[in-house]
Design an enzyme around this catalytic site. Structure first.
Site, mmCIF file in Angstrom:
data_model
loop_
_atom_site.group_PDB
_atom_site.id
_atom_site.type_symbol
_atom_site.label_atom_id
_atom_site.label_comp_id
_atom_site.label_asym_id
_atom_site.label_seq_id
_atom_site.Cartn_x
_atom_site.Cartn_y
_atom_site.Cartn_z
ATOM 1 N N SER A 178 5.553 8.328 7.722
ATOM 2 C CA SER A 178 4.190 8.331 8.545
ATOM 3 C C SER A 178 3.604 9.228 7.241
ATOM 4 O O SER A 178 4.583 9.933 6.294
ATOM 5 C CB SER A 178 4.831 9.207 9.300
ATOM 6 O OG SER A 178 3.403 8.767 10.386
ATOM 7 N N GLY A 179 2.604 9.052 7.670
ATOM 8 C CA GLY A 179 1.496 9.375 6.525
ATOM 9 C C GLY A 179 0.611 8.061 5.650
ATOM 10 O O GLY A 179 -0.634 8.942 5.500
ATOM 11 N N LYS A 189 1.051 -1.133 0.386
ATOM 12 C CA LYS A 189 0.257 -0.028 0.306
ATOM 13 C C LYS A 189 0.908 1.427 0.227
ATOM 14 O O LYS A 189 0.618 2.201 -0.838
ATOM 15 C CB LYS A 189 -0.620 0.000 1.385
ATOM 16 C CG LYS A 189 -2.476 -1.396 1.132
ATOM 17 C CD LYS A 189 -2.684 -1.084 2.462
ATOM 18 C CE LYS A 189 -1.529 -1.613 4.035
ATOM 19 N NZ LYS A 189 -3.189 -1.713 4.578
ATOM 20 N N LYS A 239 10.807 6.881 14.401
ATOM 21 C CA LYS A 239 9.394 6.666 13.357
ATOM 22 C C LYS A 239 8.535 5.616 15.695
ATOM 23 O O LYS A 239 7.307 5.877 14.724
ATOM 24 C CB LYS A 239 9.605 5.721 12.498
ATOM 25 C CG LYS A 239 8.488 5.331 11.801
ATOM 26 C CD LYS A 239 7.894 6.362 11.683
ATOM 27 C CE LYS A 239 5.784 5.300 11.066
ATOM 28 N NZ LYS A 239 5.535 4.395 10.997
ATOM 29 N N GLU A 257 1.245 7.786 18.511
ATOM 30 C CA GLU A 257 -0.168 7.467 18.309
ATOM 31 C C GLU A 257 -0.645 6.657 18.728
ATOM 32 O O GLU A 257 -2.622 6.771 18.776
ATOM 33 C CB GLU A 257 0.804 7.243 16.523
ATOM 34 C CG GLU A 257 -0.303 6.496 15.276
ATOM 35 C CD GLU A 257 -0.253 5.976 14.866
ATOM 36 O OE1 GLU A 257 -0.199 4.712 14.487
ATOM 37 O OE2 GLU A 257 0.794 6.716 13.094
ATOM 38 N N HIS A 299 7.063 8.346 17.251
ATOM 39 C CA HIS A 299 5.712 8.619 16.726
ATOM 40 C C HIS A 299 4.918 7.527 16.873
ATOM 41 O O HIS A 299 3.522 8.302 17.350
ATOM 42 C CB HIS A 299 6.076 8.561 14.940
ATOM 43 C CG HIS A 299 5.257 8.760 14.615
ATOM 44 N ND1 HIS A 299 4.203 7.857 13.970
ATOM 45 C CD2 HIS A 299 4.991 10.111 13.884
ATOM 46 C CE1 HIS A 299 3.186 8.372 13.208
ATOM 47 N NE2 HIS A 299 2.889 9.412 13.032
ATOM 48 N N ASN A 300 5.213 5.928 16.351
ATOM 49 C CA ASN A 300 3.752 5.310 16.441
ATOM 50 C C ASN A 300 3.589 4.962 17.910
ATOM 51 O O ASN A 300 2.250 4.389 17.959
ATOM 52 C CB ASN A 300 4.379 4.402 15.974
ATOM 53 C CG ASN A 300 4.372 4.340 14.394
ATOM 54 O OD1 ASN A 300 4.746 5.448 14.226
ATOM 55 N ND2 ASN A 300 4.600 2.879 14.340
ATOM 56 N N ARG A 309 -4.922 -2.894 23.826
ATOM 57 C CA ARG A 309 -5.537 -4.008 21.813
ATOM 58 C C ARG A 309 -4.592 -5.286 22.403
ATOM 59 O O ARG A 309 -5.731 -6.133 21.893
ATOM 60 C CB ARG A 309 -4.432 -3.044 20.704
ATOM 61 C CG ARG A 309 -4.058 -1.768 19.964
ATOM 62 C CD ARG A 309 -3.112 -1.578 19.567
ATOM 63 N NE ARG A 309 -4.258 0.017 18.883
ATOM 64 C CZ ARG A 309 -2.944 0.325 18.596
ATOM 65 N NH1 ARG A 309 -2.912 -0.225 17.056
ATOM 66 N NH2 ARG A 309 -3.339 1.676 18.049
#
Length: 309
Positions: free
Chosen positions: A131-132, A21, A181, A188, A184-185, A280
């Protein structure tokens, strides 16, 4: 060692491996910004799609590498479990001084080991946390970059083409990009969890609140205005406020777990991130509306499958 020389940047030739993706959309952006891209992938269908976008498709790594002149740039965009396999297969085909970029989400400690191993053999290596989501890969991503500074300086024009305006930065030696990163996650995870919990409180408040409208209002000048809240509004439009088609059991891809593990090693308490990770894990067999909101957000920005079983 051979220096990475980029003479005519807009005609730069790039080898790209991994057309998921993110990868396929990034290839489309590279082509649109003037680069010549040679692609390869484990399965053939995405290669054909990339060819329709203007890339040159190759069905073996040998053919892909032969299509590029040394010094080469090979961008790898595969799952972290597959990175070593790809590198082991392409290294014997490369020339000393060729540069490999790992643009996926790899554990930073593994990235540090890979960089030492690759550079010891005379090749170059950089790690780029991306990211994005698929939309960012296509329309401009956020890039967090690690590796040798001289390689970063040479590739700055490429990073500029791949990112949103001012959306890339250099953070230090190999592993730094993937480390930034990873954190960052982890952040998130916590932000998504807070949004999910808040909207479940409102759903059960007894006020019969219009959740889609609330998401819209929150995202217009409030302190918590964000892309995540905007994606929740989009999810409500697509699935309705009950999110009946969305699973309340949430998958996790690893980065939140890595952040918690690193924080523990550094003796930094991260109760919010750890709590969101634990939620989760415990959601398996215990779905909830909070879980549905988090799953809906993952679907909106990352295209993750969230159908109920």
């Amino acid at each position: 060692m051979v220096e990475l020389k980029i003479i005519n940047y807009k005609n730069m030739k790039i080898g790209y491996i991994g057309l998921g993706k993110m990868g396929l959309n990034m290839v489309e952006r590279l082509v649109k910004t003037g680069h010549q891209v040679s692609v390869s992938n484990r399965s053939p269908e995405p290669i054909k799609k990339a060819e329709s976008l203007g890339a040159k498709g190759f069905y073996s790594y040998e053919e892909l590498v032969k299509s590029l002149k040394a010094p080469r740039l090979i961008w790898i965009m595969v799952s972290h479990q597959a990175v070593d396999e790809v590198i082991e297969r392409i290294l014997p085909l490369l020339s000393k001084g060729d540069l490999i970029v790992d643009g996926g989400n790899s554990p930073y400690l593994e990235t540090i080991k890979r960089a030492k191993k690759i550079e010891a053999k005379g090749f170059k290596f950089m790690d780029v946390g991306t990211s994005g989501g698929p939309g960012g890969a296509k329309n401009g991503a956020c890039l967090m970059i690690g590796g040798r500074k001289e390689n970063y300086e040479k590739l700055k024009p490429l990073f500029k083409d791949l990112s949103v305006k001012d959306g890339f930065g250099y953070f230090g030696r190999a592993g730094a990009g993937h480390f930034v990163k990873m954190v960052h996650n982890g952040i998130e995870y916590g932000m998504m969890q807070a949004i999910g919990e808040g909207f479940e409180v409102m759903k059960k408040s007894g006020f019969d609140l219009p959740l889609e409208k609330i998401a819209s209002i929150y995202n217009r000048g409030s302190v918590i205005e964000s892309r995540l809240v905007g994606w929740l509004e989009s999810a409500y439009k697509a699935y309705g406020e009950d999110l009946k088609e969305i699973s309340g059991e949430i998958s996790h891809s690893g980065e939140g777990q890595w952040t918690v593990e690193v924080a523990k090693r550094l003796k930094v308490p991260v109760p919010i991130i750890k709590g969101s990770l634990d939620f989760r894990v415990k959601s398996k067999g215990h779905p909830s509306y909070t879980g549905q909101v988090v799953s809906a957000l993952r679907n909106q920005f990352g295209g993750h499958k969230v159908d109920k079983k």
